[in-house]
Write a protein that holds these residues in place. Structure first.
Motif, PDB file in Angstrom:
ATOM      1  N   ARG A  84      -6.200 -27.291  29.539  1.00 30.84           N
ATOM      2  CA  ARG A  84      -5.426 -27.082  28.308  1.00 30.84           C
ATOM      3  C   ARG A  84      -4.190 -26.531  28.957  1.00 30.84           C
ATOM      4  O   ARG A  84      -3.894 -25.277  28.779  1.00 30.84           O
ATOM      5  N   PRO A  85      -3.161 -27.363  29.243  1.00 31.83           N
ATOM      6  CA  PRO A  85      -1.895 -26.712  30.093  1.00 31.83           C
ATOM      7  C   PRO A  85      -1.069 -26.124  29.291  1.00 31.83           C
ATOM      8  O   PRO A  85      -0.820 -26.513  27.934  1.00 31.83           O
ATOM      9  N   ASN A  86      -0.185 -25.376  29.572  1.00 29.65           N
ATOM     10  CA  ASN A  86       0.844 -24.505  28.834  1.00 29.65           C
ATOM     11  C   ASN A  86       2.154 -24.732  29.652  1.00 29.65           C
ATOM     12  O   ASN A  86       2.596 -24.253  30.712  1.00 29.65           O
ATOM     13  N   ILE A  87       2.956 -25.842  29.140  1.00 26.38           N
ATOM     14  CA  ILE A  87       4.106 -26.193  29.664  1.00 26.38           C
ATOM     15  C   ILE A  87       5.487 -26.062  28.617  1.00 26.38           C
ATOM     16  O   ILE A  87       5.333 -26.262  27.727  1.00 26.38           O
ATOM     17  N   GLY A  88       6.541 -25.688  29.345  1.00 32.08           N
ATOM     18  CA  GLY A  88       7.755 -25.239  28.749  1.00 32.08           C
ATOM     19  C   GLY A  88       8.682 -25.874  29.781  1.00 32.08           C
ATOM     20  O   GLY A  88       8.740 -26.044  30.973  1.00 32.08           O
ATOM     21  N   PHE A  89       9.763 -26.303  29.151  1.00 32.75           N
ATOM     22  CA  PHE A  89      10.917 -26.735  29.801  1.00 32.75           C
ATOM     23  C   PHE A  89      12.254 -25.656  29.720  1.00 32.75           C
ATOM     24  O   PHE A  89      12.606 -25.383  28.229  1.00 32.75           O
ATOM     25  N   ARG A  90      12.853 -25.296  30.614  1.00 37.13           N
ATOM     26  CA  ARG A  90      14.277 -24.688  30.279  1.00 37.13           C
ATOM     27  C   ARG A  90      14.061 -23.325  29.450  1.00 37.13           C
ATOM     28  O   ARG A  90      14.859 -23.088  28.622  1.00 37.13           O
ATOM     29  N   GLY A  91      12.783 -22.762  29.501  1.00 40.22           N
ATOM     30  CA  GLY A  91      12.611 -21.313  29.216  1.00 40.22           C
ATOM     31  C   GLY A  91      12.039 -21.424  27.519  1.00 40.22           C
ATOM     32  O   GLY A  91      11.727 -20.408  27.015  1.00 40.22           O
ATOM     33  N   VAL A  92      11.958 -22.438  27.203  1.00 39.24           N
ATOM     34  CA  VAL A  92      10.987 -22.621  25.695  1.00 39.24           C
ATOM     35  C   VAL A  92       9.573 -22.118  25.903  1.00 39.24           C
ATOM     36  O   VAL A  92       8.937 -22.289  27.121  1.00 39.24           O
ATOM     37  N   PRO A 117       1.368 -29.386  16.652  1.00 36.37           N
ATOM     38  CA  PRO A 117       1.651 -29.894  17.967  1.00 36.37           C
ATOM     39  C   PRO A 117       0.996 -28.994  19.056  1.00 36.37           C
ATOM     40  O   PRO A 117       1.369 -29.572  20.445  1.00 36.37           O
ATOM     41  N   ALA A 118       0.175 -27.965  19.224  1.00 33.84           N
ATOM     42  CA  ALA A 118      -0.412 -27.492  20.109  1.00 33.84           C
ATOM     43  C   ALA A 118      -1.234 -28.609  20.852  1.00 33.84           C
ATOM     44  O   ALA A 118      -2.336 -28.978  20.219  1.00 33.84           O
ATOM     45  N   ALA A 119      -1.155 -28.589  22.222  1.00 33.79           N
ATOM     46  CA  ALA A 119      -1.975 -29.575  22.909  1.00 33.79           C
ATOM     47  C   ALA A 119      -3.162 -29.384  23.668  1.00 33.79           C
ATOM     48  O   ALA A 119      -3.202 -28.954  24.579  1.00 33.79           O
ATOM     49  N   TYR A 120      -4.094 -29.310  22.599  1.00 34.91           N
ATOM     50  CA  TYR A 120      -5.355 -28.972  22.692  1.00 34.91           C
ATOM     51  C   TYR A 120      -5.975 -30.116  23.647  1.00 34.91           C
ATOM     52  O   TYR A 120      -6.945 -30.062  24.329  1.00 34.91           O
ATOM     53  N   TYR A 121      -5.391 -31.248  23.440  1.00 32.32           N
ATOM     54  CA  TYR A 121      -5.715 -32.420  24.196  1.00 32.32           C
ATOM     55  C   TYR A 121      -4.624 -32.903  25.079  1.00 32.32           C
ATOM     56  O   TYR A 121      -3.395 -32.971  24.697  1.00 32.32           O
ATOM     57  N   PHE A 122      -4.819 -33.026  26.254  1.00 38.08           N
ATOM     58  CA  PHE A 122      -4.021 -33.427  27.303  1.00 38.08           C
ATOM     59  C   PHE A 122      -4.597 -34.724  28.076  1.00 38.08           C
ATOM     60  O   PHE A 122      -5.788 -34.619  28.692  1.00 38.08           O
ATOM     61  N   PRO A 123      -3.772 -35.810  28.218  1.00 39.54           N
ATOM     62  CA  PRO A 123      -4.312 -37.050  28.988  1.00 39.54           C
ATOM     63  C   PRO A 123      -4.792 -36.614  30.354  1.00 39.54           C
ATOM     64  O   PRO A 123      -4.175 -35.742  31.254  1.00 39.54           O
ATOM     65  N   MET A 124      -5.673 -37.263  30.984  1.00 37.24           N
ATOM     66  CA  MET A 124      -6.053 -36.942  32.127  1.00 37.24           C
ATOM     67  C   MET A 124      -5.037 -37.392  33.291  1.00 37.24           C
ATOM     68  O   MET A 124      -4.858 -38.605  33.542  1.00 37.24           O
ATOM     69  N   THR A 125      -4.555 -36.177  33.806  1.00 30.06           N
ATOM     70  CA  THR A 125      -3.467 -36.835  34.944  1.00 30.06           C
ATOM     71  C   THR A 125      -4.143 -37.529  36.164  1.00 30.06           C
ATOM     72  O   THR A 125      -3.014 -38.375  36.623  1.00 30.06           O
ATOM     73  N   SER A 126      -5.138 -37.473  36.259  1.00 28.91           N
ATOM     74  CA  SER A 126      -5.645 -37.984  37.714  1.00 28.91           C
ATOM     75  C   SER A 126      -5.718 -39.767  37.495  1.00 28.91           C
ATOM     76  O   SER A 126      -5.723 -40.262  38.330  1.00 28.91           O
ATOM     77  N   ARG A 127      -5.460 -40.115  36.385  1.00 28.63           N
ATOM     78  CA  ARG A 127      -5.616 -41.559  36.035  1.00 28.63           C
ATOM     79  C   ARG A 127      -4.050 -42.095  35.951  1.00 28.63           C
ATOM     80  O   ARG A 127      -3.980 -43.292  35.752  1.00 28.63           O
ATOM     81  N   MET A 128      -3.079 -41.272  36.060  1.00 26.71           N
ATOM     82  CA  MET A 128      -1.713 -41.802  35.537  1.00 26.71           C
ATOM     83  C   MET A 128      -0.963 -42.392  37.099  1.00 26.71           C
ATOM     84  O   MET A 128      -1.377 -41.970  38.222  1.00 26.71           O
TER      85      MET A 128
END
Length: 734
Positions: A84-92, A117-128
């Motif tokens: 369950r990643p925690n990602i921000g851009f430019r300080g958000v 909008p909290a991303a408790y689901y995130f697509p599996m990166t390994s298949r991208m």
């Protein structure tokens, strides 16, 4: 309140047949937000494209590790695996990636992008097969969040001929990966079937024993049909996917003393914690392209169900003051806290005064809609124009059914008290939104100017479904227009300067009081870019001038319920720099090198007090919590004809846990007063060897130095980074 998906699906499909839609079968662009045709080197904004080749270099499953190679990305680690990643851009704020737009194949993929909008689901990166990141004025095309930027994850395309692949890997801590796909194209019909399973036993050591790992599976199928004519190319496509996860994850961390002794320990009170979720997706696309015009129609439906059974805190049948988990773990030797700490760790049995409360946050989401995106190349008044426009009708909903159960600690094991289950949150939030954008890119000689406008027309609803509370209902409406303008000027064939300004916006969720203002900002960027013969360099300065910064606090941040807070005016500013080149030693060997650096600063412009503990007493000039000033990434490799070795070094500054006075370093009154995350230096390595054109062995080492750092004390106690993980794998393709 929930509308049946079939009605909108049928209506949308009918509309999509008369709407003009997306590109030919073998094209990447209909799922891309950047597009192959766009010259990224002359883009009037900050954009980054990570190809499948780059993704395969380190074979990462964690999106945070991938994004570390992109300037301006701030990440807060949590479970070590990126579940369950925690990602921000430019300080958000990076908290649950809720302030950036997360898309898969150009479609919003968060469980409820507007309502929750909290991303408790995130697509599996390994298949991208690609990852795209856009920041700055170009973000105006993607909403609802336009402050920071957007990330688009591109799935595997239906092949133009027969293709198949297999990827299997085994590693430490019970890690395993099995990934396979098969696709073909027969006349005008194409199909692709892909499946992946990831698992690990976990690296944490639960008191009394037990699993602390996860199992994740994802299956996707795509079917398309080519309908080309003499003057156009046209394709219809259906995408179906199903994903699930069971992870023995917890929000419970450690005291600092226990962390020093064994950072991977997990207390006995978290022995029953488990997250389970399922995600389904249906997406229908239609694309058509003429000589200078193309358009894409997408109809989508996403369903997500999750239940996280986890430790919430302590209760008592005897009344009195009860400390929070954060208070206990911050000061476990306090006279009141000591007995709770002993129960938490299983060293002592609990009495009726130290009842352990476990809650199940059971939630159901849906997200559905219809979107049409069009581009038109034309010449007018001596200028070359590329017009881009789009419209989207979107609905999403979150339905909460939260409950709590009481347990006692007995000889290191949790036993139910036998009391009845208690409902703690029974409500529904829903949003209906129409968004439109129009963007014109005008080119004259060496100058390219892009002007855009985005409209967000949002209606949101909240209803409390608890007994005796059915009258609790709230309706809110938001109507606003967000402009942007940017420009690129080519100094010569290899370099140019660019800059722009756009208005940023983040909506409030339906449950929030009307006193909570929407987040608004004016965002600026100015940069220089160079590209020639594989050598790339870019420097960008950015400044975000917030008229109101808002923050939401949920259980993942240490709050009992989801609640938002206003902060008023805030400034966030910094510099992003990147450099990459491929140095050829001789005809056989080359050394690829990439360096990425980000410096970010922030400042509250007003003095105030907030009940949000990460802010507390704020004095004008204080900096934001969980924002590293300096981040550095260095990628270095050695490649030959049939093998390669690569190393990635990531450094991140320490981050304050609460608002910090920028000049003196003093911390305001808080449970986490004076505490920081630790600076981190993580070195990853990978190597691969091609046996032949079809098969390859690879090995990777995550966290080569086996460094252990406190990456967060949210929500409850110190939490570690992932230790060294070794894995080997084999790939076969034809």
């Amino acid at each position: 309140m929930k509308k049946p998906p079939l009605a909108i699906l049928i209506t949308s499909i009918l509309l999509s047949q008369v709407a003009i839609a997306e590109e030919k079968n073998n094209s990447f662009e209909r799922f891309s937000i950047l597009g192959n045709k766009q010259e990224l080197s002359k883009s009037a904004g900050s954009v980054t494209f990570i190809s499948e080749t780059e993704l395969e270099k380190f074979e990462y499953d964690d999106i945070a590790r991938i994004l570390a190679t992109i300037p301006g990305v701030n990440v807060r680690q949590e479970d070590g695996y990126g579940l369950r990643p925690n990602i921000g851009f430019r300080g958000v704020t990076p908290e649950r990636s809720k302030k950036i737009n997360i898309m898969e194949d150009g479609v919003l993929i968060s469980p409820a992008p507007y309502s929750a909008p909290a991303a408790y689901y995130f697509p599996m990166t390994s298949r991208m097969t690609a990852v795209e990141v856009t920041k700055g004025p170009s973000t105006i095309k993607y909403g609802p969040n336009t402050v920071a930027g957007a990330i688009n994850l591109v799935t595997r395309q239906v092949p133009v001929g027969r293709e198949a692949g297999l990827d299997v890997s085994l590693g430490s801590d019970g890690y395993g990966k099995a990934h396979g796909y098969f696709g073909d194209n027969i006349d005008d019909f194409g199909y692709l079937v892909e499946g992946i399973h990831l698992r690990a036993d976990g690296f944490k050591e639960l008191d009394g024993g037990g699993n602390t790992g996860f199992d994740k599976s994802d299956v996707m199928a795509k079917f398309n049909y080519q309908l080309d004519g003499d003057d156009y190319q046209q394709v219809l496509e259906l995408k179906l996917s199903h994903a699930s996860e069971t992870s023995d994850e917890t929000y419970l961390g450690l005291t600092d003393d226990d962390f020093d002794k064994n950072p991977y320990r997990r207390y006995a009170a978290s022995q029953l914690d488990v997250m389970e979720w399922e995600h389904q997706q249906v997406q229908f696309s239609h694309h058509i392209e003429f000589e200078n015009f193309n358009a894409t129609t997408k109809v989508y439906r996403n369903d997500f169900e999750r239940a996280w059974f986890k430790l919430n805190g302590f209760g008592s049948s005897q009344g009195g003051s009860i400390p929070t988990l954060q208070q206990i773990l911050t000061n476990p030797t306090d006279e009141q806290n000591q007995v709770y700490y002993q129960v938490l760790t299983g060293q002592a049995d609990s009495t009726l005064r130290e009842i352990i409360v476990l809650g199940t946050n059971d939630r159901e989401y849906y997200s559905q809609g219809l979107q049409i995106d069009m581009t038109w190349d034309m010449s007018l008044f001596g200028f070359s124009h590329q017009l881009a426009s789009g419209i989207r009708y979107h609905e999403d909903e979150i339905e909460r059914n939260h409950i709590e159960d009481n347990f006692l600690m007995r000889s290191g094991l949790l036993q139910s008290t036998g009391e009845a289950t208690v409902a703690t949150a029974t409500n529904t939030e829903q949003t209906e939104a129409i968004s439109v954008y129009l963007q014109d890119t005008l080119t004259l000689d060496d100058l390219t100017v892009t002007a855009g406008l985005r409209g967000e027309l949002i209606d949101s609803y909240f209803k409390n479904r608890s007994p005796q509370r059915e009258q609790d209902f709230q309706y809110k409406t938001t109507r606003l227009w967000l402009p942007s303008i940017s420009a690129y000027y080519g100094i010569n064939d290899n370099s140019g300067v660019f800059g722009g300004v756009h208005q940023g916006f983040v909506p409030t969720s339906p449950i929030q009081s009307v006193d909570i203002k929407i987040e608004k900002s004016i965002n600026y960027e100015l940069g220089w870019r160079y590209e020639a013969n594989g050598n790339k360099a870019e420097v960008v300065g950015f400044f975000s001038d917030y008229s109101n910064l808002k923050e939401s606090c949920s259980i993942s941040a240490g709050c009992d319920t989801d609640v938002e807070f206003n902060a008023g005016a805030v400034d966030i500013y910094g510099i992003e720099a990147s450099f990459s080149d491929n140095f050829e030693i001789n005809k056989q060997y080359s050394v690829p090198l990439a360096i990425v650096y980000t410096h970010t600063q922030s400042s509250f412009k007003e003095t105030f007090y907030s009940d949000f503990e990460q802010w507390g007493f704020v004095t004008a000039g204080d900096s934001l919590p969980y924002l590293a000033k300096n981040m550095l990434s260095i990628s270095l490799g050695l490649t030959a004809e049939n093998w390669q070795v690569a190393m990635l070094v990531n450094y991140t500054d320490e981050m304050p846990e609460v608002a910090q006075t920028a000049l003196t370093g003093d911390i305001r009154d808080s449970t986490l007063a004076g505490l920081h995350t630790e600076s981190t230096l993580v070195v990853d390595m990978s190597a691969s060897y091609e046996l032949n054109h079809n098969s390859q062995f690879y090995m990777k080492l995550d966290n080569l130095l086996d460094s252990t750092d406190i990456v967060s004390r949210r929500p409850f106690g110190a939490r570690p980074s992932k230790p060294r993980q070794v894995s080997i794998g084999y790939k076969y393709r034809f």
